[in-house]
Design an enzyme around this catalytic site. Structure first.
Site, PDB file in Angstrom:
ATOM      1  N   PHE A 276      -0.501   1.822  -4.164  1.00  0.00           N
ATOM      2  CA  PHE A 276      -0.934   3.141  -4.622  1.00  0.00           C
ATOM      3  C   PHE A 276      -1.418   4.053  -3.504  1.00  0.00           C
ATOM      4  O   PHE A 276      -1.906   5.133  -3.761  1.00  0.00           O
ATOM      5  CB  PHE A 276      -2.069   3.006  -5.639  1.00  0.00           C
ATOM      6  CG  PHE A 276      -1.629   2.352  -6.912  1.00  0.00           C
ATOM      7  CD1 PHE A 276      -1.941   1.027  -7.165  1.00  0.00           C
ATOM      8  CD2 PHE A 276      -0.883   3.040  -7.841  1.00  0.00           C
ATOM      9  CE1 PHE A 276      -1.520   0.414  -8.320  1.00  0.00           C
ATOM     10  CE2 PHE A 276      -0.465   2.439  -9.003  1.00  0.00           C
ATOM     11  CZ  PHE A 276      -0.779   1.115  -9.244  1.00  0.00           C
ATOM     12  N   SER A 277      -1.369   3.580  -2.279  1.00  0.00           N
ATOM     13  CA  SER A 277      -1.901   4.440  -1.235  1.00  0.00           C
ATOM     14  C   SER A 277      -1.152   4.293   0.076  1.00  0.00           C
ATOM     15  O   SER A 277      -0.459   3.312   0.302  1.00  0.00           O
ATOM     16  CB  SER A 277      -3.393   4.162  -1.018  1.00  0.00           C
ATOM     17  OG  SER A 277      -3.724   2.858  -1.378  1.00  0.00           O
TER      18      SER A 277
ATOM     19  N   ASP B  30      -5.012  -3.381  -8.353  1.00  0.00           N
ATOM     20  CA  ASP B  30      -3.838  -3.858  -7.628  1.00  0.00           C
ATOM     21  C   ASP B  30      -4.295  -4.816  -6.554  1.00  0.00           C
ATOM     22  O   ASP B  30      -4.581  -4.417  -5.438  1.00  0.00           O
ATOM     23  CB  ASP B  30      -3.116  -2.664  -7.010  1.00  0.00           C
ATOM     24  CG  ASP B  30      -1.953  -3.111  -6.129  1.00  0.00           C
ATOM     25  OD1 ASP B  30      -1.735  -2.477  -5.075  1.00  0.00           O
ATOM     26  OD2 ASP B  30      -1.289  -4.095  -6.465  1.00  0.00           O
TER      27      ASP B  30
END
Ligand code: NAG
Ligand code: NAG
Ligand code: NAG
Ligand code: NAG
Ligand code: NAG
Ligand code: NAG
Length: 932
Positions: free
Chosen positions: A673-674, A787
């Site tokens: 997600f990053s 996550d």
């Protein structure tokens, strides 16, 4: 592993819906539309079927060219476990292919067999990679079925007539089940079957003669069963056969001559059986690949065996073949293995002039004589050359330096003499070099230290003299160094820090002191300096060698002084020295049986090396361009310092930080997600800036203040195994969070990009468990990880992990996200099965993901390989735990192996299917510490 797998699929599916749907006209009959909508209601998320769009536009639904009827349905890898929807599918009377592979289905309902059996045009059924148990269902109807794939399930029992009704069956795949009894012979219309794959089951008895009536067979794969008896002598009747695989059975008898009449047969593998007799001449006339290794074949190798020009690979190793190596090689030969036979005579020099593709050559453990032909140098693709354990004489040809693709060179246990040529320094890809047990003389050329990829260097038991090159320290990836039993003299130089298994300098003429720099060899287990002329004391620094189990110093008469206090698990052998042991009698150092397990959590900063390969960074950059083009107009709304630390406060410069994230060349890492950027502040100090993925709309309008408050909470978390934010910047639609720079990158990159020793892996397991146990430990509101994967764990040092992406669960609300749930909750391979229906992130779910990380550490394998989850692979092989463990690590010692096996048990409890069966993180941590 592909690098593009983490492109958010939600993003892609949005693209798909908006761009393509309007072009799909709905001509589907009302009946089929209704059936499909009904079906979609019976399928749980994550199946992305949206009834507001026409069914022909749904993912996995194929329609005929006019979109008037449905011909195919694929529901692959959705963790589907309930089978009740299956009979509904059979209402689509126009269905031609149906694929539900890689789910968790445990049965095929009778209704499916009876209803789908009536569909006139159904050609393909794929149930592979599920959890189907019990007997194979009896198929009735299915007149048109051509392909049935039920591989990778848990089906059992014997197969009688269940498949006999399938008159059109062309391809049957039942590999990797538990079927027993004899090989089925009733497989529909005997004139049509082409592919018969029954490997990895427990089929026994003989290969039945009835099979020979299936004359259109092109592929037969019976590998890894319990077949006995011999190959039917008239196998030549199967004149269409292209691939015949019989490996790993208990077959006997001779290789039948009728095989050579099979002009289409290109691959014949019958290794690991009990075949006897000769390798028949002519067997390779049509083959591209022949494997008869690990049998009891005898007699000479036919002179023309290797000459047919289409031939690419021949493996006859581990038989009892004698005579000489053939002299005519196919120009396409790629792999040749004749190791462990009784071959004699010379290695034919002429043979190598025209085999430019030869990549693997193994002639080891034979009785070959003569010299190593310099002509080998023309095989420029050679990656592995193994001529060990023969009677080869003469020198090492300097021309071998031209084999710049060599990765493994094994020439040990011959009678080679002369010096090691300096040209060996040109073999830049070499990772294993073994020249031990020869008669090589001269000194060790310093050029050998140019071999920057070297992992194993063994020059033991030669006549090497002179000193050890001081540049040996440059071999940064060296794991084991064996220089014992030579005539080496001079002082001992500093050694590469990464040495792990053993450093053996014994039985030389080395003098001077034991270098105190050995204290930095934190991973080394065995240090053997015995039988030299070393003098002085044992440097106190050696007690810092945290992995040491044996320190062998015997017969160095000039060593003196008191033995410093080593950890109780270190065996020090010092007979024949002047060393004095003043350790208390209840803690004797010397010659103790080395049975106690050692090593606590040794957390110390080691010298760091950045291992992020340039190609990897390149991959990330491309991905960014592909997936994130449109969210790139940062309009900053607010920025804040979170850290109380004055040093960070003075160094962090928001302007510089935002400059850095505007340049994709600063991208260092990517998690689910990053994206992590590296930013150099005006002071010269480096920070990480994490940009949250904007495709999940993490910051709805008006939520910025709330987000700032959340981050303040995370900034106060105080645990050395948790990454805490130092500052943040918010833009309209996303957030940038600043962290301390972590040069080693993620666990995923380090574990799957280099050699990580067991000590480090164990420390990482314990550290991550500590971090998670801390985060879960807030009784009122445990902090859950959205996550948890090896990509979201950063390594401060090779033994100090930090759990990252801690704030995500509080920032991204999976239930309100634009993506569907399981696309949001973590990375493929780490998602616990129950998330598919519970739709909440849980403590037990985090424990499951942690279990997968443990399995990665134990196996060295990524979480998913070729679409197969690591968990499933491990469970499939759980009866053979030694096979599961990463051999590069488990082989280092019995003690390491037993620790790994103990941790494997813990990992398996963590990945229990039932969330209730999983322990909490605190218990897991205790269990891990007990193993240490
Ligand atoms: C539609 O479904 C009905 C009832 O299920 C059936 O009787 C009818 O024949 C179907 N029509 C078509 C065109 O398939
Ligand atoms: C099963 O075997 C068939 C025929 O060789 C092959 O096409 C198919 O890919 C195999 N299935 C799996 C899951 O490997
Ligand atoms: C078997 O296949 C042949 C050739 O396609 C066909 O003529 C014959 O009818 C089939 N037999 C059955 C029982 O379907
Ligand atoms: C068997 O294979 C041959 C050659 O591919 C083909 O012509 C023939 O039709 C096949 N027989 C059947 C019954 O399918
Ligand atoms: C393999 O076959 C031999 C006889 O050829 C038999 O003695 C032996 O028990 C068999 N081994 C297994 C594992 O079936
Ligand atoms: C190979 O085929 C030829 C002619 O097709 C035949 O005469 C010979 O007997 C066959 N050899 C074997 C071993 O089946």
């Amino acid at each position: 592993m592909g690098r593009f797998e983490y492109i958010p699929t939600s993003f892609l599916s949005i693209l798909f819906i908006f761009c393509f749907c309007p072009m799909v006209l709905s001509l589907l009959s009302q009946n089929q539309t209704k059936t499909m909508i009904n079906l979609s209601k019976n399928l749980p998320p994550p199946v992305p079927w949206n009834a507001s769009y026409p069914p022909c536009s749904w993912m996995g639904v194929d329609c005929d060219p006019t979109n008037s009827s449905i011909v195919g349905i694929s529901l692959i890898r959705y963790s589907l476990s309930a089978s009740d929807f299956l009979p509904l599918v059979c209402k689509i009377q126009t269905l031609e292919h149906f694929d539900v592979s890689n789910n968790r289905l445990s049965s095929v309902p009778d209704g499916f067999i009876t209803e789908c059996g009536k569909i006139k045009g159904l050609k393909k059924l794929n149930f592979s990679g599920n959890m189907l148990g019990g007997d194979l269902p009896s198929f009735h109807g299915f007149d048109a079925l051509e392909s049935l794939d039920m591989s990778f399930n848990n089906l059992e029992g014997s197969i009688g007539i269940q498949l006999d009704g399938l008159v059109s069956l062309k391809s049957l795949n039942l590999t990797s089940n538990n079927f027993g009894g004899s090989i089925p012979t009733k497989l529909g219309n005997s004139t049509v079957l082409e592919h018969l794959v029954l490997s990895v089951n427990q089929f026994g008895g003989k290969i039945p003669d009835e099979l020979l009536s299936y004359e259109n067979l092109t592929e037969v794969d019976f590998r890894a069963n319990l077949l006995s008896g011999s190959i039917p002598s008239n196998i030549g009747k199967l004149s269409n056969l292209e691939s015949l695989v019989l490996s790993s059975n208990n077959l006997t008898g001779e290789i039948p001559a009728s095989l050579f009449n099979l002009t289409k047969l290109s691959r014949f593998e019958a290794n690991q059986n009990n075949f006897i007799g000769p390798v028949p001449p002519g067997i390779t006339n049509h083959l591209t690949s022949l494997d008869l290794s690990f049998n009891n074949l005898s007699g000479p190798i036919p002179e023309d065996l290797l000459s047919p020009s289409q031939l690419q690979a021949v493996d006859l190793s581990n038989n009892m073949l004698n005579g000489s190596v053939p002299t005519n090689f196919s120009p396409n030969l790629f792999r040749l293995r004749f190791g462990s036979n009784h071959l004699s005579g010379n290695i034919p020099p002429g043979a190598f002039a025209a085999v430019p593709n030869l990549t693997y050559l193994e002639l080891d453990n034979n009785d070959l004589t003569g010299t190593i032909p310099a002509e080998l140098e023309s095989c420029r693709k050679l990656a592995l050359l193994n001529l060990a354990q023969n009677h080869l004489t003469g020198v090492l040809p300097p021309l071998l330096g031209n084999l710049t693709n060599l990765q493994v060179l094994k020439l040990q246990m011959n009678k080679l003499n002369g010096a090691i040529p300096i040209e060996i320094g040109q073999l830049h890809k070499l990772s294993i070099l073994n020249l031990s047990w020869n008669s090589l003389g001269g000194s060790i050329p310093s050029e050998i230290t140019n071999l920057s990829s070297l992992n194993f260097l063994n020059l033991q038991s030669n006549n090497l003299s002179g000193s050890i090159p001081t540049s040996i320290e440059n071999l940064k990836f060296l794991i084991e160094l064996q220089l014992g039993e030579n005539q080496l003299s001079g002082v001992i130089p500093s050694m590469p820090w990464n040495l792990q298994a053993s450093l053996n300098l014994s039985s030389n003429h080395l003098s001077g002191n034991i270098p105190s720099s050995f204290g930095t060899l934190g991973s080394l287990e065995v240090l053997d300096l015995s039988n030299n002329k070393l003098s002085g004391p044992i440097p106190k620094e050696l007690t810092g060698m945290s992995s040491l189990t044996q320190l062998l110093l015997a017969n160095n008469a000039l060593l003196s002084g008191e033995i410093p206090k080593f950890s109780q698990h270190v065996e020090v052998v010092y007979s024949g020295t002047g060393l004095i042991n003043n350790t208390s009698p209840d803690n004797p150092i010397a010659n103790r049986p080395n049975t106690v397990s050692k090593k606590g959590i040794s957390v110390h900063v080691t010298i760091l090396i950045a291992i992020v390969a340039a190609s990897f960074v390149f991959g990330i950059v491309i991905q960014l361009v592909v997936s994130r083009k449109n969210c790139w107009q940062p309009q900053f709304i607010q920025s804040n310092l979170l850290t109380p630390n004055a040093i960070h406060k003075s160094r962090i410069h928001f302007g510089k930080a935002m400059e850095a994230v505007a340049d994709t060349s600063n991208v260092t890492l990517k998690t689910r997600f990053s994206t992590y950027y590296t930013a150099i502040m005006p002071s010269g100090s480096i920070y990480f800036i994490k940009k949250l993925d904007c495709s999940n709309k993490i910051l709805p309008l008006g939520s910025h203040d709330k987000f700032g408050k959340e981050l303040e909470v995370f900034a106060k978390l105080n645990n050395s195994n948790v990454m805490t934010p130092l500052a943040y910047v918010l833009s309209i639609d996303t957030a940038y969070i600043l962290y301390e720079y972590i040069s080693n990158g993620s666990l995923y990159d380090v574990l799957h990009g280099s050699m990580l020793d067991w000590g480090s892996r164990y420390s990482i397991a314990v550290g991550v468990a500590q971090g998670l146990s801390f985060l879960h430990g807030f009784a009122s509101s445990p902090i859950l990880l959205l996550d948890l994967s090896s990509k979201s764990i950063m390594l401060k040092s090779l033994k100090e992990p930090q759990v990252g992406d801690v704030e995500l669960y509080h920032v991204i609300n999976p239930l309100k996200s634009t993506g569907n749930f399981s696309e949001v909750v973590g990375s493929v391979g780490y998602i616990p099965p129950e998330y598919a229906y519970t739709m909440t992130v849980t403590i037990a779910g985090n424990v499951y993901s942690f279990g997968v990380i443990l399995l990665e550490l134990l196996t060295g394998e990524p979480p998913v390989t070729d679409g197969k989850e690591l968990v499933k692979w491990v469970l499939d092989h759980s009866t053979n735990p030694q096979y599961i463990l990463d051999f590069n690590v488990s082989r280092s010692s019995q003690e390491v192996r037993s620790q790994m096996l103990a941790i494997l048990k813990i990992a398996l409890v963590c990945v229990s299917t039932s969330p209730k069966a999983r322990p909490n993180m605190n218990t897991v941590l205790q269990m891990l510490l007990n193993v240490g």
